[in-house]
Structure formats: structure tokens, C-alpha cells
Design an enzyme around this catalytic site. Structure first.
Site, short mmCIF file in Angstrom:
data_model
loop_
_atom_site.label_atom_id
_atom_site.label_comp_id
_atom_site.label_asym_id
_atom_site.label_seq_id
_atom_site.Cartn_x
_atom_site.Cartn_y
_atom_site.Cartn_z
N ASN A 211 0.86 -1.19 0.00
CA ASN A 211 0.00 0.00 0.00
C ASN A 211 0.89 1.24 0.00
O ASN A 211 2.11 1.13 -0.05
CB ASN A 211 -0.93 -0.02 1.22
CG ASN A 211 -0.14 -0.13 2.49
OD1 ASN A 211 0.66 0.74 2.83
ND2 ASN A 211 -0.31 -1.24 3.22
N ALA A 275 1.68 1.18 11.60
CA ALA A 275 2.00 0.53 10.31
C ALA A 275 0.73 0.23 9.54
O ALA A 275 -0.32 -0.05 10.12
CB ALA A 275 2.75 -0.77 10.57
N ASP A 279 -3.48 -6.55 4.72
CA ASP A 279 -4.45 -7.45 5.36
C ASP A 279 -4.34 -8.87 4.83
O ASP A 279 -4.70 -9.81 5.50
CB ASP A 279 -5.87 -6.91 5.16
CG ASP A 279 -6.10 -5.68 6.02
OD1 ASP A 279 -5.74 -5.72 7.21
OD2 ASP A 279 -6.59 -4.66 5.49
N LYS A 289 8.91 -16.74 -10.99
CA LYS A 289 8.02 -15.67 -11.45
C LYS A 289 6.75 -16.28 -12.06
O LYS A 289 6.84 -17.17 -12.92
CB LYS A 289 8.78 -14.82 -12.48
CG LYS A 289 8.11 -13.52 -12.77
CD LYS A 289 8.94 -12.68 -13.71
CE LYS A 289 8.06 -11.62 -14.33
NZ LYS A 289 8.53 -11.21 -15.63
N LYS A 338 -13.17 -0.45 15.61
CA LYS A 338 -11.79 -0.97 15.75
C LYS A 338 -11.32 -0.85 17.20
O LYS A 338 -10.65 -1.75 17.72
CB LYS A 338 -10.84 -0.21 14.82
CG LYS A 338 -10.96 -0.70 13.38
CD LYS A 338 -10.04 -0.01 12.40
CE LYS A 338 -10.36 -0.52 10.99
NZ LYS A 338 -9.84 0.30 9.92
O1 PMT Z 1 3.10 5.94 6.59
P1 PMT Z 1 2.55 7.30 6.20
O2 PMT Z 1 2.68 7.57 4.72
O3 PMT Z 1 3.12 8.41 7.05
O4 PMT Z 1 0.97 7.29 6.46
C1 PMT Z 1 0.48 7.20 7.77
C2 PMT Z 1 -0.68 6.21 7.85
C3 PMT Z 1 -1.85 6.69 7.01
C4 PMT Z 1 -0.22 4.83 7.37
C5 PMT Z 1 -1.08 6.12 9.38
O5 PMT Z 1 -1.49 7.37 9.82
C6 PMT Z 1 -2.18 5.10 9.59
O6 PMT Z 1 -3.36 5.36 9.44
N1 PMT Z 1 -1.77 3.85 9.95
C7 PMT Z 1 -2.69 2.68 10.08
C8 PMT Z 1 -2.90 2.08 8.71
C9 PMT Z 1 -3.81 0.89 8.73
O7 PMT Z 1 -3.44 -0.15 8.25
O8 PMT Z 1 -4.99 1.06 9.33
P2 PMT Z 1 -6.15 -0.06 9.46
O9 PMT Z 1 -7.37 0.73 9.77
O10 PMT Z 1 -6.18 -0.96 8.31
O11 PMT Z 1 -5.69 -0.90 10.71
C10 PMT Z 1 -6.10 -0.60 12.04
C11 PMT Z 1 -4.98 -0.86 13.01
O12 PMT Z 1 -4.64 -2.25 13.03
C12 PMT Z 1 -3.67 -0.12 12.72
O13 PMT Z 1 -3.15 0.29 13.94
C13 PMT Z 1 -2.79 -1.20 12.08
O14 PMT Z 1 -1.41 -0.97 12.33
C14 PMT Z 1 -3.26 -2.45 12.80
N2 PMT Z 1 -3.12 -3.68 12.01
C15 PMT Z 1 -3.84 -3.88 10.88
C16 PMT Z 1 -3.72 -5.08 10.21
C17 PMT Z 1 -2.85 -6.07 10.69
N3 PMT Z 1 -2.71 -7.23 10.06
N4 PMT Z 1 -2.14 -5.83 11.79
C18 PMT Z 1 -2.26 -4.67 12.47
O15 PMT Z 1 -1.57 -4.48 13.49
#
Ligand code: PMT
Length: 399
Positions: A211, A275, A279, A289, A338
């Protein structure tokens, strides 16, 4: 003010009438056990003499960028290396402007330019100069760069006017610095973990699912944590960012690696999951490949939710778990979902459908959802400033 004992303070005195108060700053710092070296700008010499500054600091006073007697000395590097902290007091509008634009045409501005130390600025100027839009813009930028501004205050000025622009009193400035060292000392006992950046989920040796995350937000949070004294580990997916000095940086590629490394770096007092973990990964990663006509045969499976896994295991759970939510619609509802499903203490939500914040941008705008309340629609700000805001809240919570 016991936190000043043994600290090395580099004081830069600029050319303003408030320079006479800098002598009192030196006296207070010395009285509290600090070592003080000073730089006088050319104009500062019109207000205080090198002799009085040297007598009080009991150190040589530095004034020149180039030293013809010992050209290998390079004071701008050695002074910055020596210091635990740099204080500019008084900081004139001219010096503030020079620092903002990265000018380095004298020893004071070059030391600041060459330094990676914490820098405090105590402005002093006429009220009209203080209110001038370029001065305001310059200071705003310096705050974004991580400089800390002390004062100024409202009062009578040497020019006969009354208003904002009077340098803070020496005792206030010295107290502020003492509090900074105290904060560092207090936070030393806290361990922090931050996840940042994207993950790469390889389909074959050359292709992956990922992403747009640049890692900027997470790296800024790690920077702010280390600057505030935390023992900080940053677990980062692939990014082009420069490592943050002092932070234990561990680079990974996939979500599985991020999970493994995160687990092996617990326990911590606080964990911030910024991070953008992919997903999904492919079930059967190919060693060769993949041919174009074989893509339809790929099967995806879910990655473990790292945040959810850790916050739902009591033995692993840090005292404070901060998640992020990257949303494009229904920001509040999705974030609250969440917060509860991932069992975290706070969710920091950003709207990633916007180009001017979120992924890749240097700016962000967030709402913070806590278990029982929220702070919605914080102003749009630099990711560095947002990181400081988040870390200030973490410090209050842990204490
Ligand atoms: O990196 P930048 O370019 O500075 O951008 C910042 C950002 C937009 C990435 C950051 O501000 C942000 O929103 N990070 C979370 C991104 C994300 O994956 O969000 P989500 O809504 O999909 O996930 C929710 C939470 O679960 C997050 O804390 C994520 O780290 C965590 N997660 C999600 C999936 C997974 N398999 N493991 C996780 O720990």
C-alpha cells in the site's frame, strides 16, 4: 533545580537589549551545576562584552566562524557535539528567520544548522516585529522542525512600547530547561514500541501486495518518543526514510515478520501501531516468477492482526496500546468499532481518501478516540507536530 547538574549547555546570545539578561541565565545555570559555553553574534557584542560573559561562564567565548589561529578547530562542529542542549536567548527576529531558512553565515547560525541536539529559543523583540506575519510563519516552521519556544511575555519594552515580545525572565527560562531534563529522566524508565510503514507480501520473487504508506507518521512518533527520553524500538516495513538517531530500528518486509519481531520486543509500557500492515498474503507463494495466465490461480489468506493479537493477550499487552485507523468513509463509526474489536486503549483515526493528509503526505489530521471520550477533528498539522501531540498524551497517561 537538580536536573541541571553536570549538563552541558551551549548558550547563543543574539543582538538585542535583552542580552543583558543572558548574563543572569549563565549565572543561574552555573549555580545549578551546569557547564556553559557561549556564542555571541556580532550584534550581541554591542549589548554585552565577551569579557563579562567569559567571567561568568568561566569558559572561552566563541564569536567567529573561522579561526585563523587554528583552522582545524571547526568550532561549529565541536560546539554542537559538546552540547547536551542549545539555548538561544535572546533570539532576535533576524536569527529566527535565518534558522528557518537554513542560512549559516556566522558561527551561531552555522552551529544550529550543524546540530542534531535539542534547541530552545527564547525570542525577544519589539511587539510589531513579534506580530509580523513573517516572524509568526518562521516560528511556526521552527516548531514543526522540533525547536521548543520559551515565551516571550507581555510587558514594557526598552523601545517604550508595551506588548508581547519581552524575553521571558531568566529564572523562567532556566526552569523550563530544568523541566526538560527532568522529563527525559522520568521517561527513561519507559519502553516504547512503534510499528511503521507498509508491509510487502510477496506473490513470487519479484511481485508483492502493498500500500501507499511511507512510514513518515510512525518515524515521527519514534523520533518524538526518543527525544522525550523513551527507550524506543521502531519496527518498520520497507521505507526510504533515514533512521532516527538513538532509536532501535528493526526492518522487516512482511506482516508475518512484523508480528514475529513485535512479539520478541515485548514487553513494553506503550505500543503504537501506525503501520499499514497488508491485510492479505498469498497462500502459496511461488518460488518462480508467475506466468501471466496463472494469476487467477492465486489464493489469498488473511494476515494475523498484530494489534488485535497483542492487545487480546494479557501476558503480552503493553500498559497502553494505541492503534491507528485508516478510513475512507464513516471514520467515527469504523474507528469506534476498531477500538472495541482490537481491544486497544486509543484509536487515532485519519481519513486516507484525502491527498493532503494521511498516506505519503508530510501532514496529517486526526481524531483520537479513547474508551470513554474523544478529541475529534484536531487541526491539520505536520506529522512531526502530531507526533509530539500524541507523545505528550502518552506521557500524561503513563504518569
Ligand atoms: O506511513 P505514512 O505515509 O506516514 O501514512 C500514515 C498512515 C496513514 C499509514 C497512518 O497514519 C495510519 O493510518 N496507519 C494505520 C494504517 C492501517 O493499516 O490502518 P487499518 O485501519 O487498516 O488498521 C487498524 C490498526 O490495526 C492499525 O493500527 C494497524 O497498524 C493495525 N493492524 C492492521 C492489520 C494487521 N494485520 N495488523 C495490524 O496491526
Amino acid at each position: 533545580m537538580k536536573n541541571l547538574n553536570g549538563k552541558k549547555i551551549l548558550l547563543i546570545i543574539c543582538g538585542g537589549i535583552a542580552a543583558y539578561k543572558s548574563l543572569e541565565i549563565i549565572r543561574l545555570l552555573k549555580k545549578n551545576g551546569s557547564n556553559v559555553k557561549t556564542i555571541l553574534t556580532n550584534n550581541a557584542k554591542n549589548f554585552v562584552t565577551p569579557l563579562s560573559v567569559a567571567s561568568l561562564s568561566q569558559e572561552k567565548v566563541y564569536t567567529e566562524l573561522f579561526n585563523s589561529e587554528n583552522e582545524s578547530e571547526m568550532d561549529h562542529i565541536s560546539l554542537s557535539r559538546w552540547a547536551d542542549l542549545i539555548l538561544i536567548a535572546p533570539a532576535t527576529a533576524n536569527t529566527i528567520s535565518k534558522i528557518n531558512f537554513g542560512l549559516s553565515d556566522d558561527l551561531a547560525s552555522t552551529v544550529v544548522f550543524a546540530s542534531d541536539k535539542k534547541i530552545f529559543i527564547a525570542p525577544a523583540m519589539n511587539v510589531r516585529m513579534w506580530e509580523n506575519r513573517s516572524n509568526k510563519e518562521n516560528l511556526k516552521k521552527l516548531v514543526d522542525f522540533g525547536y521548543e519556544i520559551i515565551g516571550p511575555e507581555v510587558g514594557d519594552m526598552a523601545c517604550g512600547e508595551f506588548g508581547m515580545g519581552k524575553m521571558s525572565e531568566p529564572a523562567t527560562i532556566v526552569n523550563h530547561i530544568n523541566n526538560y531534563f527532568k522529563r527525559l529522566e522520568n521517561n527513561k524508565k519507559f519502553k516504547a514500541l512503534v510499528t511503521a510503514g507498509p508491509t510487502h507480501e510477496y506473490l513470487d520473487p519479484v511481485r508483492f501486495i502493498t500500500n501507499k504508506s511511507s512510514g513518515k507518521q510512525g518515524y515521527e512518533i519514534a523520533r518524538s518518543l526518543i527525544e522525550n527520553g523513551f527507550d524506543t524500538t521502531l519496527i518498520s516495513g520497507p521505507t526510504n526514510l533515514i533512521p532516527v538517531k538513538g532509536v532501535n530500528l528493526i526492518k522487516i518486509k512482511s506482516a508475518d515478520e512484523m508480528l514475529k519481531v513485535t512479539l520478541s520486543n515485548l514487553p513494553t509500557d506503550v505500543a503504537i501501531f501506525s503501520a499499514a500492515v497488508a491485510d492479505f498474503k498469498v497462500k502459496d507463494k511461488k518460488n518462480e516468477k508467475i506466468k501471466k495466465n496463472k494469476f487467477s490461480e492465486l489464493n489469498l489468506e488473511k494476515n494475523t492482526d498484530i494489534l488485535g493479537y497483542i492487545s487480546n493477550h494479557n501476558s503480552l499487552r503493553p500498559k497502553l496500546v494505541v492503534g491507528f485507523a485508516a478510513e475512507t468513509t464513516s471514520l467515527k463509526n469504523n474507528s469506534l468499532k476498531k477500538l472495541s474489536e482490537k481491544n486497544c486503549d486509543w484509536i487515532i483515526a485519519n481519513d486516507v481518501s484525502r491527498d493532503d493528509i494521511g498516506f505519503e503526505s508530510d501532514f496529517n489530521q486526526v481524531s483520537i478516540f479513547y474508551k470513554n471520550n474523544s478529541e475529534e477533528n484536531l487541526p491539520r498539522m505536520k506529522k512531526s507536530s502530531l507526533a509530539n501531540e500524541i507523545v505528550n498524551r502518552i506521557i500524561s497517561q503513563l504518569n
